[in-house]
Design a protein around this motif. Structure first.
Motif, PDB file in Angstrom:
ATOM      1  N   GLY A   1       0.807  -1.214   0.000  1.00 14.42           N
ATOM      2  CA  GLY A   1       0.000   0.000   0.000  1.00 14.42           C
ATOM      3  C   GLY A   1       0.843   1.267   0.000  1.00 14.42           C
ATOM      4  N   PHE A   2       1.969   1.254   0.709  1.00 13.19           N
ATOM      5  CA  PHE A   2       2.876   2.406   0.726  1.00 13.19           C
ATOM      6  C   PHE A   2       3.492   2.577  -0.656  1.00 13.19           C
ATOM      7  N   ASP A   3       3.939   1.482  -1.240  1.00 18.22           N
ATOM      8  CA  ASP A   3       4.531   1.501  -2.580  1.00 18.22           C
ATOM      9  C   ASP A   3       3.545   2.087  -3.598  1.00 18.22           C
ATOM     10  N   GLN A   4       2.306   1.633  -3.554  1.00 19.70           N
ATOM     11  CA  GLN A   4       1.282   2.140  -4.475  1.00 19.70           C
ATOM     12  C   GLN A   4       1.006   3.627  -4.234  1.00 19.70           C
ATOM     13  N   ALA A   5       1.037   4.045  -2.983  1.00 21.38           N
ATOM     14  CA  ALA A   5       0.734   5.440  -2.638  1.00 21.38           C
ATOM     15  C   ALA A   5       1.821   6.398  -3.110  1.00 21.38           C
ATOM     16  N   VAL A   6       3.064   5.953  -3.090  1.00 21.58           N
ATOM     17  CA  VAL A   6       4.191   6.806  -3.475  1.00 21.58           C
ATOM     18  C   VAL A   6       4.214   7.038  -4.987  1.00 21.58           C
ATOM     19  N   GLU A   7       3.854   6.022  -5.745  1.00 20.26           N
ATOM     20  CA  GLU A   7       3.911   6.151  -7.206  1.00 20.26           C
ATOM     21  C   GLU A   7       2.994   7.278  -7.678  1.00 20.26           C
ATOM     22  N   GLY A   8       3.543   8.169  -8.487  1.00 22.89           N
ATOM     23  CA  GLY A   8       2.780   9.290  -9.017  1.00 22.89           C
ATOM     24  C   GLY A   8       2.902  10.563  -8.198  1.00 22.89           C
ATOM     25  N   MET A   9       3.456  10.462  -6.978  1.00 28.14           N
ATOM     26  CA  MET A   9       3.671  11.684  -6.191  1.00 28.14           C
ATOM     27  C   MET A   9       4.730  12.534  -6.874  1.00 28.14           C
ATOM     28  N   GLN A  10       4.636  13.844  -6.660  1.00 27.72           N
ATOM     29  CA  GLN A  10       5.641  14.758  -7.173  1.00 27.72           C
ATOM     30  C   GLN A  10       6.336  15.448  -6.010  1.00 27.72           C
ATOM     31  N   VAL A  11       7.591  15.816  -6.242  1.00 30.92           N
ATOM     32  CA  VAL A  11       8.352  16.522  -5.215  1.00 30.92           C
ATOM     33  C   VAL A  11       7.570  17.760  -4.784  1.00 30.92           C
TER      34      VAL A  11
ATOM     35  N   PRO B   1      -5.421  -0.677   3.859  1.00 31.12           N
ATOM     36  CA  PRO B   1      -6.069  -1.821   4.501  1.00 31.12           C
ATOM     37  C   PRO B   1      -5.039  -2.913   4.798  1.00 31.12           C
ATOM     38  N   SER B   2      -5.382  -3.778   5.707  1.00 31.50           N
ATOM     39  CA  SER B   2      -4.479  -4.815   6.171  1.00 31.50           C
ATOM     40  C   SER B   2      -3.868  -5.647   5.039  1.00 31.50           C
ATOM     41  N   ASP B   3      -4.668  -5.999   4.041  1.00 26.92           N
ATOM     42  CA  ASP B   3      -4.135  -6.874   2.979  1.00 26.92           C
ATOM     43  C   ASP B   3      -3.080  -6.180   2.118  1.00 26.92           C
ATOM     44  N   LEU B   4      -2.983  -4.852   2.186  1.00 29.11           N
ATOM     45  CA  LEU B   4      -1.925  -4.120   1.482  1.00 29.11           C
ATOM     46  C   LEU B   4      -0.870  -3.617   2.469  1.00 29.11           C
TER      47      LEU B   4
ATOM     48  N   PRO C   1      -0.304  -4.699  15.040  1.00 29.03           N
ATOM     49  CA  PRO C   1      -1.020  -5.972  15.214  1.00 29.03           C
ATOM     50  C   PRO C   1      -1.562  -6.489  13.890  1.00 29.03           C
ATOM     51  N   GLY C   2      -1.897  -7.761  13.870  1.00 26.67           N
ATOM     52  CA  GLY C   2      -2.491  -8.362  12.683  1.00 26.67           C
ATOM     53  C   GLY C   2      -3.794  -7.673  12.312  1.00 26.67           C
ATOM     54  N   ASP C   3      -4.063  -7.623  11.019  1.00 25.88           N
ATOM     55  CA  ASP C   3      -5.288  -7.049  10.452  1.00 25.88           C
ATOM     56  C   ASP C   3      -5.455  -5.559  10.725  1.00 25.88           C
ATOM     57  N   ALA C   4      -4.355  -4.843  10.984  1.00 22.41           N
ATOM     58  CA  ALA C   4      -4.428  -3.414  11.260  1.00 22.41           C
ATOM     59  C   ALA C   4      -4.583  -2.604   9.970  1.00 22.41           C
ATOM     60  N   THR C   5      -5.487  -1.632  10.008  1.00 18.03           N
ATOM     61  CA  THR C   5      -5.608  -0.641   8.948  1.00 18.03           C
ATOM     62  C   THR C   5      -4.728   0.523   9.371  1.00 18.03           C
ATOM     63  N   LEU C   6      -3.920   1.022   8.445  1.00 15.29           N
ATOM     64  CA  LEU C   6      -2.927   2.040   8.761  1.00 15.29           C
ATOM     65  C   LEU C   6      -3.183   3.333   8.003  1.00 15.29           C
TER      66      LEU C   6
END
Length: 180
Positions: free
Chosen positions: A132-142, A151-154, A165-170
């Motif tokens: 999820g972090f990787d997907q969020a960074v893509e396309g950002m500009q300086v 969500p937990s699965d990402l 903890p397990g199943d945590a949404t961040l």
């Protein structure tokens, strides 16, 4: 100290440490007992810029908390749209970030806590960070600041990792400070 007072002292110390870790106030105690604070957002996050997150990139942002059910999909919200180079697959993006728990807004990690100039390099799309972090960074500009709800699965999935903890949404608030 005798043998009878030592266990009481240890118990008192353990209670004091746990209250300190939870903030010790009504808001922190509510979150620690499984409830959420009345200052949490009652609506789920959207792709619109969250009003409570600072747009000043010189200031450490604070992550909001949410009373609403966590989203099943990644939610990306631009707080500030950057105008510099774009983070694309294979590039190295230099980031600042704050990571927090969805339900409480309690911070679990932050580059800011290691110093205002501390950054975190990420090779975009290389799997160096949670999906999820990787997907969020893509396309950002300086010069951009983005809030992302993962969500937990990402994130760290059912097993969790370290303080997560397990199943945590961040919730992450990410600043893009450089792209190479």
């Amino acid at each position: 100290m005798n043998r009878r007072t030592a266990p009481r002292l240890l118990l008192t110390l353990a209670v004091a440490v746990s209250l300190t870790a939870c903030g010790g106030d009504d808001e922190g105690s509510s979150a620690a007992s499984g409830g959420t604070s009345s200052s949490c957002e009652s609506r789920p996050p959207t792709t619109e810029a969250p009003a409570g997150v600072s747009a000043d990139l010189a200031v450490k942002p604070e992550a909001p908390c949410y009373d609403a059910a966590p989203p099943a999909d990644l939610v990306v919200s631009d707080v500030v749209v950057g105008t510099g180079a774009e983070a694309v697959a294979g590039s190295t993006a230099t980031m600042k970030y704050v990571g927090a728990f969805y339900e409480t807004g309690e911070e679990f990690d932050s580059s800011w806590s290691r110093g205002a100039d501390e950054t975190f390099p990420v090779t975009v799309g290389a799997g160096q960070v949670i999906e999820g972090f990787d997907q969020a960074v893509e396309g950002m500009q300086v010069g951009g600041r983005r809030m992302v709800v993962i969500p937990s699965d990402l994130g760290y999935g059912p097993n969790g990792s370290g303080p997560i903890p397990g199943d945590a949404t961040l919730v992450f608030i990410i600043d893009c400070v450089g792209v190479a």
